[in-house]
Scaffold this active site. Sequence first.
Site, PDB file in Angstrom:
ATOM      1  N   SER A   1       0.802  -1.237   0.000  1.00  0.00           N
ATOM      2  CA  SER A   1       0.000   0.000   0.000  1.00  0.00           C
ATOM      3  C   SER A   1       0.829   1.278   0.000  1.00  0.00           C
ATOM      4  O   SER A   1       0.282   2.356  -0.254  1.00  0.00           O
ATOM      5  CB  SER A   1      -0.928   0.028   1.216  1.00  0.00           C
ATOM      6  OG  SER A   1      -2.003  -0.836   1.019  1.00  0.00           O
TER       7      SER A   1
ATOM      8  N   TYR B   1      -5.182   3.960   7.924  1.00  0.00           N
ATOM      9  CA  TYR B   1      -6.553   3.424   7.949  1.00  0.00           C
ATOM     10  C   TYR B   1      -7.221   3.689   9.302  1.00  0.00           C
ATOM     11  O   TYR B   1      -7.193   4.812   9.770  1.00  0.00           O
ATOM     12  CB  TYR B   1      -6.532   1.932   7.575  1.00  0.00           C
ATOM     13  CG  TYR B   1      -5.676   1.681   6.380  1.00  0.00           C
ATOM     14  CD1 TYR B   1      -6.024   2.210   5.144  1.00  0.00           C
ATOM     15  CD2 TYR B   1      -4.470   1.004   6.473  1.00  0.00           C
ATOM     16  CE1 TYR B   1      -5.232   2.030   4.029  1.00  0.00           C
ATOM     17  CE2 TYR B   1      -3.662   0.819   5.362  1.00  0.00           C
ATOM     18  CZ  TYR B   1      -4.050   1.338   4.148  1.00  0.00           C
ATOM     19  OH  TYR B   1      -3.253   1.175   3.059  1.00  0.00           O
TER      20      TYR B   1
HETATM   21  O1  DON Z   1      -4.791  -4.617  -1.855  1.00  0.00           O
HETATM   22  C1  DON Z   1      -4.263  -5.175  -0.904  1.00  0.00           C
HETATM   23  O2  DON Z   1      -4.914  -5.753  -0.045  1.00  0.00           O
HETATM   24  C2  DON Z   1      -2.743  -5.141  -0.812  1.00  0.00           C
HETATM   25  N1  DON Z   1      -2.152  -5.211  -2.127  1.00  0.00           N
HETATM   26  C3  DON Z   1      -2.259  -3.885  -0.137  1.00  0.00           C
HETATM   27  C4  DON Z   1      -2.858  -3.663   1.228  1.00  0.00           C
HETATM   28  C5  DON Z   1      -1.979  -2.914   2.143  1.00  0.00           C
HETATM   29  O3  DON Z   1      -0.764  -2.887   2.000  1.00  0.00           O
HETATM   30  C6  DON Z   1      -2.625  -2.287   3.325  1.00  0.00           C
HETATM   31  N2  DON Z   1      -1.658  -1.626   4.170  1.00  0.00           N
HETATM   32  N3  DON Z   1      -1.349  -1.725   5.302  1.00  0.00           N
END
Ligand code: DON
Length: 304
Positions: free
Chosen positions: A64, A240
Amino acid sequence: MIDYQNVIDTIHSNLKDEVNRGLVASYIPELANIDVQNFGIHLRLINGETFATGDWNKKLSIQSISKVLTLAMALPMYPKNLWQRVDVEPSGNPFNHLSLLELENGIPRNPLINAGALVIADILVTLLENPKEDFLNYVRSVVDDPTIAFNEDVANSERMTGYNNYAAANLLKAYGNLRNDVDDVLDFYFHQCAIEMTCEQLSKAFFMFANHGSCCLQKRHLSESQAKRINAIMLTCGFYDEAGEFAFEVGLPGKSGVGGGIVALLPNHYTISVWSPGLNMQGNSLLGMRALEQFTSMTRLSIF
Ligand code: DON
Protein backbone atom coordinates in the site's frame (compact mmCIF):
# COMPACT_ATOMS: atom_id res chain seq x y z
CA MET A 1 23.30 18.18 17.59
CA ILE A 2 21.47 14.83 17.41
CA ASP A 3 23.53 11.66 17.00
CA TYR A 4 21.13 10.02 14.54
CA GLN A 5 23.16 6.85 14.12
CA ASN A 6 23.13 6.34 17.86
CA VAL A 7 19.35 6.99 17.99
CA ILE A 8 18.45 4.40 15.35
CA ASP A 9 20.98 1.87 16.70
CA THR A 10 19.43 2.26 20.16
CA ILE A 11 15.92 1.75 18.76
CA HIS A 12 17.11 -1.30 16.83
CA SER A 13 18.67 -2.87 19.90
CA ASN A 14 15.61 -1.99 22.04
CA LEU A 15 13.29 -3.87 19.66
CA LYS A 16 15.29 -6.47 17.72
CA ASP A 17 14.69 -9.31 20.19
CA GLU A 18 11.01 -8.50 20.80
CA VAL A 19 8.97 -11.69 20.88
CA ASN A 20 5.62 -10.04 20.14
CA ARG A 21 6.23 -8.99 16.53
CA GLY A 22 2.72 -9.43 15.07
CA LEU A 23 1.82 -11.69 12.17
CA VAL A 24 3.13 -11.69 8.61
CA ALA A 25 0.33 -11.03 6.06
CA SER A 26 -0.87 -14.37 4.73
CA TYR A 27 -3.89 -13.36 2.63
CA ILE A 28 -1.38 -12.76 -0.16
CA PRO A 29 0.24 -16.24 -0.09
CA GLU A 30 3.58 -15.09 -1.47
CA LEU A 31 4.03 -12.67 1.47
CA ALA A 32 3.47 -15.44 4.04
CA ASN A 33 7.02 -16.72 3.39
CA ILE A 34 8.78 -13.57 4.59
CA ASP A 35 10.92 -14.00 7.72
CA VAL A 36 9.25 -12.11 10.58
CA GLN A 37 12.67 -11.44 12.14
CA ASN A 38 13.65 -8.92 9.44
CA PHE A 39 14.03 -5.46 10.95
CA GLY A 40 15.64 -2.44 9.31
CA ILE A 41 15.63 1.35 9.62
CA HIS A 42 16.85 3.97 7.14
CA LEU A 43 16.90 7.72 7.72
CA ARG A 44 17.57 10.39 5.07
CA LEU A 45 17.98 13.97 6.23
CA ILE A 46 16.91 16.87 4.05
CA ASN A 47 20.62 17.70 3.43
CA GLY A 48 21.15 14.23 1.92
CA GLU A 49 22.93 12.64 4.91
CA THR A 50 21.83 9.07 5.57
CA PHE A 51 21.87 6.70 8.55
CA ALA A 52 20.88 3.04 8.53
CA THR A 53 20.72 -0.03 10.72
CA GLY A 54 19.61 -3.68 10.55
CA ASP A 55 18.00 -5.06 7.37
CA TRP A 56 17.78 -1.66 5.64
CA ASN A 57 19.21 -3.00 2.40
CA LYS A 58 16.90 -5.99 1.83
CA LYS A 59 14.00 -5.79 -0.63
CA LEU A 60 10.48 -5.64 0.77
CA SER A 61 7.11 -5.66 -0.97
CA ILE A 62 5.94 -2.05 -0.75
CA GLN A 63 2.21 -2.92 -1.10
CA SER A 64 0.00 0.00 0.00
CA ILE A 65 2.96 2.37 0.24
CA SER A 66 2.67 2.46 -3.57
CA LYS A 67 -0.70 4.25 -3.23
CA VAL A 68 1.07 7.49 -2.29
CA LEU A 69 3.31 7.22 -5.35
CA THR A 70 0.43 6.59 -7.77
CA LEU A 71 -1.37 9.58 -6.25
CA ALA A 72 1.78 11.70 -6.66
CA MET A 73 2.02 10.70 -10.32
CA ALA A 74 -1.70 11.16 -11.08
CA LEU A 75 -2.34 14.47 -9.29
CA PRO A 76 -0.26 16.76 -11.53
CA MET A 77 -1.74 15.05 -14.62
CA TYR A 78 -5.37 15.31 -13.49
CA PRO A 79 -5.36 18.08 -10.87
CA LYS A 80 -9.01 19.20 -10.74
CA ASN A 81 -11.08 16.17 -11.66
CA LEU A 82 -9.21 13.80 -9.36
CA TRP A 83 -10.91 15.19 -6.26
CA GLN A 84 -14.33 14.73 -7.84
CA ARG A 85 -13.70 11.00 -8.03
CA VAL A 86 -12.10 10.40 -4.62
CA ASP A 87 -12.59 12.24 -1.32
CA VAL A 88 -10.04 13.30 1.33
CA GLU A 89 -11.73 12.11 4.54
CA PRO A 90 -10.35 9.45 6.89
CA SER A 91 -12.42 6.29 6.67
CA GLY A 92 -12.07 4.97 10.23
CA ASN A 93 -12.35 1.56 8.57
CA PRO A 94 -9.93 -1.18 7.52
CA PHE A 95 -8.08 -0.66 4.21
CA ASN A 96 -10.27 -3.09 2.30
CA HIS A 97 -13.68 -2.18 3.74
CA LEU A 98 -16.52 -1.81 1.24
CA SER A 99 -19.58 -0.58 3.17
CA LEU A 100 -18.83 3.17 2.93
CA LEU A 101 -18.23 2.81 -0.79
CA GLU A 102 -21.80 1.65 -1.25
CA LEU A 103 -23.25 4.21 1.15
CA GLU A 104 -21.36 7.03 -0.57
CA ASN A 105 -22.27 6.12 -4.16
CA GLY A 106 -18.93 4.82 -5.34
CA ILE A 107 -16.81 7.82 -4.23
CA PRO A 108 -14.06 6.34 -2.03
CA ARG A 109 -13.32 8.14 1.22
CA ASN A 110 -9.67 8.78 0.31
CA PRO A 111 -6.97 7.67 -2.16
CA LEU A 112 -5.12 5.50 0.38
CA ILE A 113 -7.82 2.90 1.08
CA ASN A 114 -7.98 0.18 -1.55
CA ALA A 115 -11.09 1.53 -3.31
CA GLY A 116 -9.53 5.01 -3.59
CA ALA A 117 -6.26 3.57 -4.89
CA LEU A 118 -8.24 1.65 -7.52
CA VAL A 119 -9.74 4.94 -8.77
CA ILE A 120 -6.23 6.45 -8.95
CA ALA A 121 -5.06 3.31 -10.79
CA ASP A 122 -7.95 3.77 -13.23
CA ILE A 123 -6.90 7.39 -13.85
CA LEU A 124 -3.33 6.28 -14.62
CA VAL A 125 -4.50 3.44 -16.87
CA THR A 126 -6.46 6.06 -18.84
CA LEU A 127 -3.71 8.69 -18.99
CA LEU A 128 -0.56 6.59 -19.50
CA GLU A 129 0.43 5.00 -22.78
CA ASN A 130 2.05 1.93 -21.17
CA PRO A 131 0.62 2.17 -17.64
CA LYS A 132 2.71 -0.40 -15.74
CA GLU A 133 5.97 0.46 -17.48
CA ASP A 134 5.39 4.23 -17.27
CA PHE A 135 4.56 4.08 -13.57
CA LEU A 136 7.62 1.91 -12.85
CA ASN A 137 9.78 4.41 -14.75
CA TYR A 138 8.27 7.25 -12.70
CA VAL A 139 9.21 5.45 -9.47
CA ARG A 140 12.70 4.75 -10.83
CA SER A 141 13.16 8.43 -11.70
CA VAL A 142 11.91 9.69 -8.33
CA VAL A 143 14.31 7.31 -6.54
CA ASP A 144 17.06 7.79 -9.12
CA ASP A 145 17.45 4.01 -9.36
CA PRO A 146 16.76 2.01 -12.56
CA THR A 147 16.92 -1.34 -10.73
CA ILE A 148 13.53 -1.01 -9.02
CA ALA A 149 11.16 -3.70 -10.33
CA PHE A 150 7.87 -5.55 -9.88
CA ASN A 151 7.92 -8.95 -8.20
CA GLU A 152 5.70 -10.87 -10.65
CA ASP A 153 5.21 -13.75 -8.19
CA VAL A 154 3.72 -11.36 -5.63
CA ALA A 155 1.48 -9.72 -8.27
CA ASN A 156 0.24 -13.15 -9.44
CA SER A 157 -0.24 -14.35 -5.90
CA GLU A 158 -2.47 -11.37 -5.10
CA ARG A 159 -4.41 -11.80 -8.34
CA MET A 160 -5.25 -15.39 -7.32
CA THR A 161 -6.65 -14.35 -3.92
CA GLY A 162 -7.74 -10.76 -4.54
CA TYR A 163 -11.49 -11.33 -4.15
CA ASN A 164 -11.95 -8.24 -2.01
CA ASN A 165 -10.23 -6.00 -4.55
CA TYR A 166 -12.29 -7.57 -7.35
CA ALA A 167 -15.40 -6.71 -5.30
CA ALA A 168 -14.25 -3.11 -4.77
CA ALA A 169 -13.41 -2.65 -8.46
CA ASN A 170 -16.76 -4.09 -9.53
CA LEU A 171 -18.63 -1.79 -7.13
CA LEU A 172 -16.70 1.21 -8.47
CA LYS A 173 -17.53 0.13 -12.02
CA ALA A 174 -21.21 -0.26 -11.12
CA TYR A 175 -21.23 3.31 -9.77
CA GLY A 176 -19.53 4.66 -12.91
CA ASN A 177 -16.26 5.54 -11.13
CA LEU A 178 -13.99 3.26 -13.22
CA ARG A 179 -13.47 4.12 -16.89
CA ASN A 180 -11.41 1.05 -17.82
CA ASP A 181 -11.99 -2.69 -17.62
CA VAL A 182 -11.96 -4.06 -14.09
CA ASP A 183 -9.24 -6.58 -15.06
CA ASP A 184 -6.96 -3.91 -16.54
CA VAL A 185 -7.25 -1.70 -13.46
CA LEU A 186 -6.64 -4.63 -11.11
CA ASP A 187 -3.64 -5.81 -13.13
CA PHE A 188 -2.10 -2.35 -12.75
CA TYR A 189 -3.01 -2.20 -9.03
CA PHE A 190 -1.58 -5.65 -8.21
CA HIS A 191 1.65 -4.66 -9.96
CA GLN A 192 2.01 -1.27 -8.22
CA CYS A 193 1.64 -3.10 -4.88
CA ALA A 194 4.19 -5.74 -5.95
CA ILE A 195 7.04 -3.24 -6.45
CA GLU A 196 10.00 -4.11 -4.26
CA MET A 197 12.26 -1.59 -2.58
CA THR A 198 14.76 -1.45 0.23
CA CYS A 199 14.30 0.91 3.17
CA GLU A 200 16.99 3.09 1.60
CA GLN A 201 15.02 3.33 -1.66
CA LEU A 202 11.79 4.09 0.23
CA SER A 203 13.42 6.96 2.09
CA LYS A 204 14.51 8.33 -1.28
CA ALA A 205 11.10 7.77 -2.89
CA PHE A 206 9.35 9.85 -0.20
CA PHE A 207 11.98 12.60 -0.18
CA MET A 208 9.82 14.76 -2.49
CA PHE A 209 7.11 14.95 0.19
CA ALA A 210 9.62 16.25 2.76
CA ASN A 211 11.19 18.57 0.17
CA HIS A 212 8.13 20.56 -1.01
CA GLY A 213 7.69 18.48 -4.17
CA SER A 214 11.27 18.05 -5.43
CA CYS A 215 12.98 14.64 -5.34
CA CYS A 216 16.48 13.81 -4.11
CA LEU A 217 17.90 15.03 -7.44
CA GLN A 218 16.11 18.36 -6.77
CA LYS A 219 13.86 17.74 -9.80
CA ARG A 220 10.32 19.04 -9.23
CA HIS A 221 7.60 16.36 -9.43
CA LEU A 222 4.84 18.10 -7.45
CA SER A 223 3.94 21.70 -6.72
CA GLU A 224 4.45 22.79 -3.10
CA SER A 225 0.70 22.80 -2.67
CA GLN A 226 0.33 19.26 -4.03
CA ALA A 227 3.09 17.99 -1.71
CA LYS A 228 1.38 19.69 1.23
CA ARG A 229 -1.97 18.10 0.41
CA ILE A 230 -0.51 14.62 -0.04
CA ASN A 231 1.19 14.97 3.37
CA ALA A 232 -2.17 15.92 4.90
CA ILE A 233 -3.78 12.82 3.39
CA MET A 234 -0.96 10.62 4.70
CA LEU A 235 -1.39 12.07 8.19
CA THR A 236 -5.16 11.60 8.28
CA CYS A 237 -5.55 8.43 6.18
CA GLY A 238 -2.16 6.68 5.86
CA PHE A 239 -2.84 4.09 8.56
CA TYR A 240 -6.55 3.42 7.95
CA ASP A 241 -8.43 2.83 11.20
CA GLU A 242 -5.18 3.43 13.07
CA ALA A 243 -4.45 6.88 11.60
CA GLY A 244 -5.39 8.55 14.90
CA GLU A 245 -3.15 6.19 16.86
CA PHE A 246 -0.21 6.83 14.51
CA ALA A 247 -0.65 10.61 14.79
CA PHE A 248 -0.96 10.25 18.58
CA GLU A 249 2.07 7.97 19.06
CA VAL A 250 4.38 9.10 16.25
CA GLY A 251 3.10 12.45 14.96
CA LEU A 252 4.26 12.29 11.33
CA PRO A 253 2.62 11.91 7.91
CA GLY A 254 3.38 8.41 6.68
CA LYS A 255 2.21 5.30 4.92
CA SER A 256 2.26 1.62 5.76
CA GLY A 257 1.98 -1.52 3.65
CA VAL A 258 1.11 -5.12 4.49
CA GLY A 259 4.67 -6.10 3.48
CA GLY A 260 5.57 -4.56 6.87
CA GLY A 261 7.11 -1.35 5.58
CA ILE A 262 6.34 2.12 6.92
CA VAL A 263 7.69 5.39 5.49
CA ALA A 264 7.18 8.63 7.39
CA LEU A 265 8.52 12.14 7.04
CA LEU A 266 8.91 15.50 8.67
CA PRO A 267 8.69 18.27 6.04
CA ASN A 268 11.98 20.21 5.76
CA HIS A 269 13.77 17.70 7.98
CA TYR A 270 13.84 14.00 7.02
CA THR A 271 12.27 10.84 5.65
CA ILE A 272 12.48 7.60 7.62
CA SER A 273 11.66 4.02 6.58
CA VAL A 274 11.21 1.04 8.85
CA TRP A 275 10.66 -2.58 7.90
CA SER A 276 9.41 -5.30 10.21
CA PRO A 277 7.04 -7.75 8.45
CA GLY A 278 4.90 -8.66 11.49
CA LEU A 279 1.60 -6.74 11.42
CA ASN A 280 -0.81 -5.68 14.13
CA MET A 281 -4.58 -6.23 13.90
CA GLN A 282 -5.00 -3.13 11.68
CA GLY A 283 -2.46 -4.40 9.13
CA ASN A 284 0.33 -1.98 10.11
CA SER A 285 3.86 -3.09 11.08
CA LEU A 286 3.83 -3.62 14.83
CA LEU A 287 7.53 -2.98 15.49
CA GLY A 288 7.57 -0.32 12.77
CA MET A 289 5.07 1.79 14.70
CA ARG A 290 6.95 1.27 17.96
CA ALA A 291 10.27 2.17 16.32
CA LEU A 292 8.88 5.40 14.92
CA GLU A 293 7.29 6.31 18.25
CA GLN A 294 10.72 5.93 19.86
CA PHE A 295 12.37 7.94 17.06
CA THR A 296 10.13 11.00 17.38
CA SER A 297 10.21 10.84 21.19
CA MET A 298 14.02 10.56 21.35
CA THR A 299 14.72 13.25 18.73
CA ARG A 300 11.68 15.45 19.57
CA LEU A 301 11.25 15.81 15.81
CA SER A 302 7.58 15.34 14.93
CA ILE A 303 5.08 17.77 13.42
CA PHE A 304 3.72 18.32 16.92
O1 DON B 1 -4.79 -4.62 -1.85
C1 DON B 1 -4.26 -5.18 -0.90
O2 DON B 1 -4.91 -5.75 -0.05
C2 DON B 1 -2.74 -5.14 -0.81
N1 DON B 1 -2.15 -5.21 -2.13
C3 DON B 1 -2.26 -3.88 -0.14
C4 DON B 1 -2.86 -3.66 1.23
C5 DON B 1 -1.98 -2.91 2.14
O3 DON B 1 -0.76 -2.89 2.00
C6 DON B 1 -2.63 -2.29 3.33
N2 DON B 1 -1.66 -1.63 4.17
N3 DON B 1 -1.35 -1.73 5.30
